[in-house]
Design a protein around this motif. Structure first.
Motif, PDB file in Angstrom:
ATOM      1  N   TRP A  98      -3.374   7.416  -2.751  1.00  0.00           N
ATOM      2  CA  TRP A  98      -2.979   7.204  -1.365  1.00  0.00           C
ATOM      3  C   TRP A  98      -1.535   6.729  -1.313  1.00  0.00           C
ATOM      4  O   TRP A  98      -1.153   5.802  -2.017  1.00  0.00           O
ATOM      5  CB  TRP A  98      -3.906   6.194  -0.700  1.00  0.00           C
ATOM      6  N   ARG A 100       1.870   5.575   1.063  1.00  0.00           N
ATOM      7  CA  ARG A 100       2.272   5.015   2.356  1.00  0.00           C
ATOM      8  C   ARG A 100       3.500   5.704   2.931  1.00  0.00           C
ATOM      9  O   ARG A 100       3.624   5.830   4.151  1.00  0.00           O
ATOM     10  CB  ARG A 100       2.544   3.512   2.214  1.00  0.00           C
ATOM     11  N   GLY A 105       4.106   9.056   7.032  1.00  0.00           N
ATOM     12  CA  GLY A 105       4.351   7.677   6.633  1.00  0.00           C
ATOM     13  C   GLY A 105       5.819   7.327   6.522  1.00  0.00           C
ATOM     14  O   GLY A 105       6.201   6.159   6.673  1.00  0.00           O
ATOM     15  N   TYR A 152      -1.660   5.564   5.603  1.00  0.00           N
ATOM     16  CA  TYR A 152      -1.689   6.100   4.241  1.00  0.00           C
ATOM     17  C   TYR A 152      -2.209   7.532   4.291  1.00  0.00           C
ATOM     18  O   TYR A 152      -3.019   7.878   5.161  1.00  0.00           O
ATOM     19  CB  TYR A 152      -2.597   5.262   3.334  1.00  0.00           C
ATOM     20  N   THR A 441       1.804   2.805  -2.977  1.00  0.00           N
ATOM     21  CA  THR A 441       0.747   3.721  -3.410  1.00  0.00           C
ATOM     22  C   THR A 441      -0.489   2.927  -3.781  1.00  0.00           C
ATOM     23  O   THR A 441      -0.406   1.760  -4.171  1.00  0.00           O
ATOM     24  CB  THR A 441       1.184   4.564  -4.623  1.00  0.00           C
TER      25      THR A 441
END
Length: 493
Positions: A98, A100, A105, A152, A441
């Motif tokens: 995931w 950001r 993002g 995310y 992350t």
């Protein structure tokens, strides 16, 4: 939390390396970012044990520096931690890597407000998939989630990728294969071929169809907004949000190719031209014609519509001689170009390759800036729609102020429910989330992301920085918002 890098710690402190990141909880190490594979799980566990012993000795959390040589762990120094983040759980809703600051993002430097997350974000994501289907013939949905309020995103899970790709190939009748080959793979090694095969056509479609359509939609909305009914305002938001999502897809593929092309140029230069000749690949991208320097009224600090646009804030260009600065940047770029050409003059094949990579990297650098500039064209209209919709619950006494609307959900906009206390609690929770240090992350990077990280590393400035230049990373987390101007030399002040 452990940051590890190969070689001396100065690489991390000076900002030359990002380093791996490990989180150790209850003696269970988890790698959250793997860039250099500097340490393994057992070493991370040993470092955490030393950190706990040091904390117990001093009676307070400590920031320690350590080194491993010949398999032996050495403690170098320890100092008190001056600020600790609030203890929160950053577990994502499903496994995966995931990120950001990827996709949308990049445009969300703060936690999301409820109305953006519940409504506008979903319209943007819908439009993103529409744009993907139009250009690639299929959709490969990326996951997105709010983790402690922060946006995310993650690629499809590894187990789902084979099925997802097969479905995309069948759905697009094979169109997606050359698209992926050029937009994601070939652009990193033969950007001029990817440009001819796919990207140039997508850039043309953006300039000739998508941007004009986006402009017409916003212009029509501006004429309607003052007399629009609540349902018509909602339709405007839906339409503008979906079109912005289509635009974001184009920006991600076309404008997003620019940094891959820069990485390709940077790798070529590092292989064939001494760094001291050109300094940084960025010097070859300075002062390019076609890049606007004025701040547009629709510029934003975040695509969350809670935040005012530049026009609302009254931002103005700094009182500097823009033309003089532009001329200086052009001169720096031309000098770097000439130096590279001179260094490659005795090798015609390499010189020709340099010219090819330079041309495509410069062209897409300008295109990226132009695409990014117009992405938020609809945000003044979107904010006005949201604020007008907020007048309904305020008039009914459901909320205290119009801007409380951003802390409602779409279903609560009717204004018939008493939501003032709900909005107050949500705002307080949002303010709490703003103080969190959100990790860039979560999870371990798969092979594709690690290869992209290599492209990013290639663009980093190599060699020693000039004398007097301050480099490094912030010792404590912090955040500031506002217009930014890059200062390269004392005369830029």
């Amino acid at each position: 939390m452990i940051t590890a890098a190969r070689g001396l710690g100065e690489r991390v402190v000076s900002g030359q390396a990002v380093g791996d990141e490990w989180l150790v909880r209850d003696s269970e190490p988890v790698c959250r970012r793997s860039v250099e594979s500097a340490i393994d799980a057992d070493q991370a566990r040993a470092i955490a044990q030393v950190a706990r012993r040091v904390e117990a000795h001093f009676g307070a959390p400590q920031d320690i520096e350590w080194a491993i040589e010949g398999g032996q762990l050495h403690l170098l120094q320890a100092r008190p931690v001056t600020a600790l983040p609030e203890p929160v759980d950053w577990t994502p809703p499903s496994p995966g890597y995931w990120m950001r600051s990827f996709r949308l993002g990049e445009w969300l430097p703060e936690p999301m407000t409820p109305l953006f997350q519940d409504w506008l974000l979903e319209r943007i994501e819908e439009g993103y998939l529409v744009g993907m289907r139009r250009t690639a013939g299929a959709t490969v949905p990326w996951r997105h989630a709010a983790i402690n309020g922060w946006y995310y995103t993650a690629a499809p899970s590894l187990s789902a990728i084979p099925f997802t790709l097969l479905r995309a190939v069948l759905q697009s009748r094979g169109r997606v294969v050359p698209f992926l080959l050029n937009a994601l793979v070939r652009v990193n090694s033969r950007p001029e071929a990817a440009d001819r095969a796919v990207l140039r056509g997508l850039a043309r479609a953006w300039g000739e169809e998508l941007l004009p359509r986006y402009r017409r939609l916003i212009e029509d909305g501006e004429r309607q907004i003052e007399v629009a009914t609540p349902s018509e305002l909602a339709e405007l938001v839906d339409a503008a949000g979906r079109t912005a999502g289509e635009y974001l897809w184009s920006l991600a593929i076309v404008g997003g190719s620019a940094w891959k092309m820069e990485g390709c140029l940077a790798k070529f230069l590092r292989q064939h031209v001494p760094t001291e000749v050109y300094g940084s690949v960025q010097n070859l991208l300075l002062g390019l014609p076609g890049v606007e320097t004025e701040v547009s009224a629709h510029a934003v600090q975040s695509v969350d519509w809670y935040w005012p646009t530049a026009g609302e804030l009254g931002w103005r260009q700094h009182d500097v001689d823009v033309r003089e600065r532009q001329q200086r940047l052009v001169a720096e770029r031309e000098a770097a170009e000439a130096a590279c050409r001179q260094a490659l003059a005795a090798q015609p094949a390499l010189l020709a390759r340099f010219e090819t990579l330079l041309e495509v990297a410069q062209r897409y650098a300008v295109l990226r800036e132009e695409q990014a500039r117009w992405f938020t064209l609809g945000w003044p209209l979107l904010r006005r729609c949201a604020l007008r919709l907020g007048e309904i619950p305020r008039a009914n006494g459901a909320i205290g102020g119009v801007e409380d609307v951003f802390f409602l959900t779409y279903a609560e906009l009717s204004g018939h429910m008493p939501v003032q206390e709900i909005a107050r609690r949500r705002r307080a929770d949002w303010e709490r989330c703003r103080r969190l240090v959100a990790p860039l992350t979560i999870g371990k990077a798969p092979l594709l992301e690690r290869s992209l990280a290599g492209v990013v590393e290639a663009v980093r400035t190599g060699g020693q920085p000039p004398e007097g230049v301050i480099v490094g990373q912030p010792a404590s987390p912090g955040r500031a918002t506002g217009p930014v101007r890059i200062v390269r030399a004392p005369e830029d002040f």
